[in-house]
Design an enzyme around this catalytic site. Sequence first.
Site, PDB file in Angstrom:
ATOM      1  N   ASP A 107      -1.416 -30.705  43.344  1.00 38.31           N
ATOM      2  CA  ASP A 107      -1.198 -30.756  41.890  1.00 38.31           C
ATOM      3  C   ASP A 107      -0.696 -32.152  41.520  1.00 38.31           C
ATOM      4  OD1 ASP A 107      -0.196 -28.404  39.488  1.00 38.31           O
ATOM      5  OD2 ASP A 107       0.167 -30.553  39.289  1.00 38.31           O
ATOM      6  N   ASP A 126      -5.926 -30.824  36.864  1.00 37.79           N
ATOM      7  CA  ASP A 126      -5.164 -31.652  37.820  1.00 37.79           C
ATOM      8  C   ASP A 126      -4.751 -30.893  39.085  1.00 37.79           C
ATOM      9  OD1 ASP A 126      -2.970 -30.109  36.943  1.00 37.79           O
ATOM     10  OD2 ASP A 126      -1.610 -31.816  37.135  1.00 37.79           O
ATOM     11  N   GLU A 127      -5.379 -29.762  39.373  1.00 37.29           N
ATOM     12  CA  GLU A 127      -4.974 -29.052  40.602  1.00 37.29           C
ATOM     13  C   GLU A 127      -6.167 -28.409  41.303  1.00 37.29           C
ATOM     14  OE1 GLU A 127      -2.644 -25.442  39.930  1.00 37.29           O
ATOM     15  OE2 GLU A 127      -3.210 -25.554  37.822  1.00 37.29           O
TER      16      GLU A 127
HETATM   17  P1  TTP Z   1       0.662 -29.443  34.769  1.00 33.51           P
HETATM   18  O1  TTP Z   1       0.173 -29.694  36.155  1.00 33.51           O
HETATM   19  O2  TTP Z   1       1.250 -28.112  34.468  1.00 33.51           O
HETATM   20  O3  TTP Z   1       1.788 -30.499  34.376  1.00 33.51           O
HETATM   21  P2  TTP Z   1       1.897 -32.036  34.730  1.00 33.51           P
HETATM   22  O4  TTP Z   1       0.834 -32.476  35.682  1.00 33.51           O
HETATM   23  O5  TTP Z   1       1.972 -32.836  33.463  1.00 33.51           O
HETATM   24  O6  TTP Z   1       3.329 -32.111  35.396  1.00 33.51           O
HETATM   25  P3  TTP Z   1       3.776 -31.591  36.836  1.00 33.51           P
HETATM   26  O7  TTP Z   1       4.249 -32.827  37.560  1.00 33.51           O
HETATM   27  O8  TTP Z   1       4.889 -30.641  36.560  1.00 33.51           O
HETATM   28  O9  TTP Z   1       2.584 -30.959  37.482  1.00 33.51           O
HETATM   29  O10 TTP Z   1      -0.497 -29.694  33.751  1.00 33.51           O
HETATM   30  C1  TTP Z   1      -1.519 -30.682  33.938  1.00 33.51           C
HETATM   31  C2  TTP Z   1      -1.847 -31.337  32.620  1.00 33.51           C
HETATM   32  O11 TTP Z   1      -2.278 -30.354  31.682  1.00 33.51           O
HETATM   33  C3  TTP Z   1      -0.671 -32.040  31.957  1.00 33.51           C
HETATM   34  O12 TTP Z   1      -0.504 -33.372  32.430  1.00 33.51           O
HETATM   35  C4  TTP Z   1      -1.013 -31.963  30.517  1.00 33.51           C
HETATM   36  C5  TTP Z   1      -1.811 -30.688  30.364  1.00 33.51           C
HETATM   37  N1  TTP Z   1      -0.946 -29.622  29.807  1.00 33.51           N
HETATM   38  C6  TTP Z   1      -0.950 -29.425  28.423  1.00 33.51           C
HETATM   39  O13 TTP Z   1      -1.679 -30.107  27.698  1.00 33.51           O
HETATM   40  N2  TTP Z   1      -0.134 -28.447  27.917  1.00 33.51           N
HETATM   41  C7  TTP Z   1       0.661 -27.648  28.692  1.00 33.51           C
HETATM   42  O14 TTP Z   1       1.378 -26.753  28.176  1.00 33.51           O
HETATM   43  C8  TTP Z   1       0.661 -27.855  30.114  1.00 33.51           C
HETATM   44  C9  TTP Z   1       1.540 -27.025  31.010  1.00 33.51           C
HETATM   45  C10 TTP Z   1      -0.163 -28.855  30.624  1.00 33.51           C
HETATM   46 MG    MG Z   2       0.409 -31.346  37.430  1.00 29.42          MG
END
Ligand code: TTP
Ligand code: MG
Length: 355
Positions: free
Chosen positions: A9, A107-108
């Site tokens: 992720d 992103d995962e």
């Molecule tokens: P995530 O992987 O949940 O968050 P992240 O990558 O920003 O942070 P983390 O380090 O905790 O993994 O989500 C991936 C992308 O999806 C994030 O960069 C932006 C988008 N996103 C939104 O637009 N709204 C949301 O509520 C969430 C959770 C994510």
């Molecule tokens: Mg992320």
Amino acid sequence: MPRIILHIDMDAFFVSCEEKRSPSLKGKPAVVGADPKEGRGRGVVSTCNYEARKFGIHSGMPISKAYSLCPKATFLIPDFHYYSKISKNIMKILRNYSERFQQVSIDEAFLDITEKAGDFEKAKLIGFEIKQEIFEKENLTCSIGISVNKLVAKIASDLYKPCSLIVVKEYEISPFLQPLPIRKLYGVGPKTEQKLKALGIETIGNLAQSSKEKLMSHFGVYGLYMILSAQGQGSDFVAEIYGRDSISRERTFFEDIEDFNKLEREIEKIGTFLYQDLNDGGYSYKTVSIKVRLHDFRTYTRARTLGYESTQDREIIHTAKLLVREFEGKKVRLIGVRLSNLKGRKGQRSIVEFC
Ligand code: TTP
Ligand code: MG
């Protein structure tokens, strides 16, 4: 033999992409989301970097609140096209590590590296190699969880973010999961958390030891599913969900659906039509997946593989409803259900053979 599954992720993905092209943003709070209009703006935070998280800002928070918590942060409007391009590059890197690859959001992704690694020590080295390659090629960091199934790997990748690599071997699963708050369990959202707490269940360990009857009387079959998850049992089936040996139906709504009951009814309808398609083709299925697109176009896929071939409509609907629980409370724009791992019945050939 247990499998070796990686969950990768990206860290603070959208905002890290922004930092990549504007390095001056690094080290200072930055937020990607709606325009805050000096505190009068509407809309929400998509994500923020870890400096902004120190001020209490998080994804989904109203942008006006984020502004009040940290007015000096840099606020950026999302550039989905740019993030998608980087996401494609990352997924291309990951695909090279195993044929068993499954992207689950922008992103995962999961990788099954059982054959390539052989054991968890080697798997850890491969995890570091992946991090290194992503960093060298894309100048971005990620977190990786490694375990015997997707559920535990995902919890592990999330727990010590950013830039972490956590290995949870089979005998470590119980001590790893038990002390964690129930919210850390994949699929337990704020509403389910409240209900569980009202039953005196605070930790994953409490949940793992709960009575099946009691939980099923409150949550139906989902109660049983939660207990099994809390015990660390989960799917280890890693594959591209939207392959060719599948049939699917989806529906885009004229207006986003927020009412979860309504969403469940849509799933019942789609499941019923899908069952007819299945029957018409004379197939059985092993995997049920859903596709959910949220109001902001983020798209997720989730899948569950049954331990046998089924021809039942009940299981399509049941499984799809279990998978969609994670999205309770979200504004949904599109919902789709897919059946894969299809086989022709009564000696008929599989759909793959016809393609
Ligand atoms: P995530 O992987 O949940 O968050 P992240 O990558 O920003 O942070 P983390 O380090 O905790 O993994 O989500 C991936 C992308 O999806 C994030 O960069 C932006 C988008 N996103 C939104 O637009 N709204 C949301 O509520 C969430 C959770 C994510
Ligand atoms: Mg992320």
